[in-house]
Design an enzyme around this catalytic site. Structure first.
Site, PDB file in Angstrom:
ATOM      1  N   ARG A  59       0.839  -1.202   0.000  1.00  0.00           N
ATOM      2  CA  ARG A  59       0.000   0.000   0.000  1.00  0.00           C
ATOM      3  C   ARG A  59       0.875   1.252   0.000  1.00  0.00           C
ATOM      4  O   ARG A  59       1.942   1.286   0.616  1.00  0.00           O
ATOM      5  CB  ARG A  59      -0.914   0.027   1.228  1.00  0.00           C
ATOM      6  CG  ARG A  59      -1.952   1.146   1.138  1.00  0.00           C
ATOM      7  CD  ARG A  59      -2.768   1.292   2.403  1.00  0.00           C
ATOM      8  NE  ARG A  59      -3.708   2.405   2.248  1.00  0.00           N
ATOM      9  CZ  ARG A  59      -4.198   3.109   3.249  1.00  0.00           C
ATOM     10  NH1 ARG A  59      -3.848   2.832   4.492  1.00  0.00           N
ATOM     11  NH2 ARG A  59      -5.040   4.104   3.024  1.00  0.00           N
ATOM     12  N   HIS A  60       0.415   2.281  -0.674  1.00  0.00           N
ATOM     13  CA  HIS A  60       1.152   3.538  -0.768  1.00  0.00           C
ATOM     14  C   HIS A  60       1.328   4.211   0.599  1.00  0.00           C
ATOM     15  O   HIS A  60       0.639   3.891   1.578  1.00  0.00           O
ATOM     16  CB  HIS A  60       0.421   4.498  -1.711  1.00  0.00           C
ATOM     17  CG  HIS A  60      -0.955   4.871  -1.209  1.00  0.00           C
ATOM     18  ND1 HIS A  60      -1.171   5.804  -0.224  1.00  0.00           N
ATOM     19  CD2 HIS A  60      -2.182   4.404  -1.562  1.00  0.00           C
ATOM     20  CE1 HIS A  60      -2.467   5.912   0.013  1.00  0.00           C
ATOM     21  NE2 HIS A  60      -3.101   5.072  -0.781  1.00  0.00           N
ATOM     22  N   HIS A  89      -3.590   0.354  -3.423  1.00  0.00           N
ATOM     23  CA  HIS A  89      -4.368   1.112  -2.446  1.00  0.00           C
ATOM     24  C   HIS A  89      -5.078   0.182  -1.460  1.00  0.00           C
ATOM     25  O   HIS A  89      -5.220  -1.015  -1.711  1.00  0.00           O
ATOM     26  CB  HIS A  89      -5.389   1.977  -3.177  1.00  0.00           C
ATOM     27  CG  HIS A  89      -4.784   2.763  -4.297  1.00  0.00           C
ATOM     28  ND1 HIS A  89      -4.260   4.020  -4.130  1.00  0.00           N
ATOM     29  CD2 HIS A  89      -4.574   2.442  -5.609  1.00  0.00           C
ATOM     30  CE1 HIS A  89      -3.770   4.458  -5.287  1.00  0.00           C
ATOM     31  NE2 HIS A  89      -3.956   3.512  -6.200  1.00  0.00           N
ATOM     32  N   ARG A 115       0.155   8.768  -5.879  1.00  0.00           N
ATOM     33  CA  ARG A 115       0.593   8.349  -4.543  1.00  0.00           C
ATOM     34  C   ARG A 115       1.171   6.939  -4.572  1.00  0.00           C
ATOM     35  O   ARG A 115       2.091   6.619  -3.816  1.00  0.00           O
ATOM     36  CB  ARG A 115      -0.556   8.453  -3.547  1.00  0.00           C
ATOM     37  CG  ARG A 115      -1.809   7.628  -3.853  1.00  0.00           C
ATOM     38  CD  ARG A 115      -2.908   8.012  -2.873  1.00  0.00           C
ATOM     39  NE  ARG A 115      -4.137   7.247  -3.002  1.00  0.00           N
ATOM     40  CZ  ARG A 115      -5.175   7.573  -3.759  1.00  0.00           C
ATOM     41  NH1 ARG A 115      -5.104   8.652  -4.531  1.00  0.00           N
ATOM     42  NH2 ARG A 115      -6.269   6.835  -3.776  1.00  0.00           N
ATOM     43  N   GLU A 144      -7.435   2.535  -7.404  1.00  0.00           N
ATOM     44  CA  GLU A 144      -8.274   2.345  -6.229  1.00  0.00           C
ATOM     45  C   GLU A 144      -9.745   2.189  -6.607  1.00  0.00           C
ATOM     46  O   GLU A 144     -10.199   2.657  -7.666  1.00  0.00           O
ATOM     47  CB  GLU A 144      -8.096   3.534  -5.276  1.00  0.00           C
ATOM     48  CG  GLU A 144      -8.955   3.516  -4.011  1.00  0.00           C
ATOM     49  CD  GLU A 144      -8.701   2.323  -3.099  1.00  0.00           C
ATOM     50  OE1 GLU A 144      -8.851   1.171  -3.575  1.00  0.00           O
ATOM     51  OE2 GLU A 144      -8.409   2.528  -1.911  1.00  0.00           O
TER      52      GLU A 144
END
Length: 213
Positions: A8-9, A150, A58, A82
């Site tokens: 995940r970012h 995400h 991101r 996402e």
């Protein structure tokens, strides 16, 4: 055997404020960049051969921190974007609960809220899960593929690969910023096993005590 490392970012200002991001293309903040850098050594130790990212900045910025260390390119896969949260993107849960109480209640009980443009859990799970499957099929034997995406996208995509019904099962919580999970291919149905989930350096808790996507 193929390992998919689902990463995940890092943190954004929307994460910090407790706002739902969805498809809003918001950048990492300084904390998010620091989180990504802090996670690089642990991920590099897994010997990735490929890095693939969601198109949102991101995720791409998070992926680039690892790519620079490993001297790899970052491939962008559109289907790793996402889950769309429609009219709710940019809002806090308090705002949503006030203006859409019925739909908010449906969402919090794992249902699909109607009439606000939110992508269904099943639809997002199939989209992301099949993208993950394609990446694994394109990988070589014993490859490790890092997939940067995400919170909702990764938990739903993993649920799909594990053969579970994302419309009714929500056993994988969204991972913390810059944490990762590992899925490993296998011969027994459903063809994948969960090795680890939400692993990574310690992070500060979100201001609302929960993860919002």
């Amino acid at each position: 055997m193929t390992d998919l490392v689902l990463w995940r970012h890092g943190q954004t200002d929307y994460n910090l404020d407790g706002r739902i991001q969805g498809r809003v293309d918001i950048p990492l903040n300084e904390t998010g960049l620091a989180q990504a850098r802090a996670a690089v050594d642990g991920l590099a130790a897994l010997n990735p051969s490929r890095i693939v990212s969601s198109p949102l900045q991101r995720a791409r910025a998070t992926a680039e921190t690892l790519a620079e260390t490993l001297e790899l390119d970052v491939m962008v896969e559109a289907d790793l974007v996402e889950k769309s949260f429609g009219d709710w993107e940019g809002l806090t849960s308090e705002q949503i609960a006030k203006d859409w109480p019925r739909q908010f209640a449906d969402w919090r009980t794992t249902g699909d809220p109607q009439g606000v443009g939110v992508e269904t859990r099943a639809g997002a799970a199939a989209r992301v899960g099949e993208a993950l499957r394609r990446l694994a099929e394109d990988a070589g034997s014993d490859d490790v593929v890092v997939v940067v995406s995400h919170g909702a996208a990764l938990s739903l995509g993993a649920t799909h690969l594990l053969g579970l019904d994302a419309a009714s099962w929500s056993g994988l919580r969204g991972m913390s910023n810059c944490h990762h999970g590992v899925l490993r291919s296998g011969r027994r149905p459903p063809g994948w096993m969960l090795v680890t989930w939400n692993d990574g350096p310690p992070v500060e808790p979100s201001p609302l005590g929960r993860i919002l996507w």
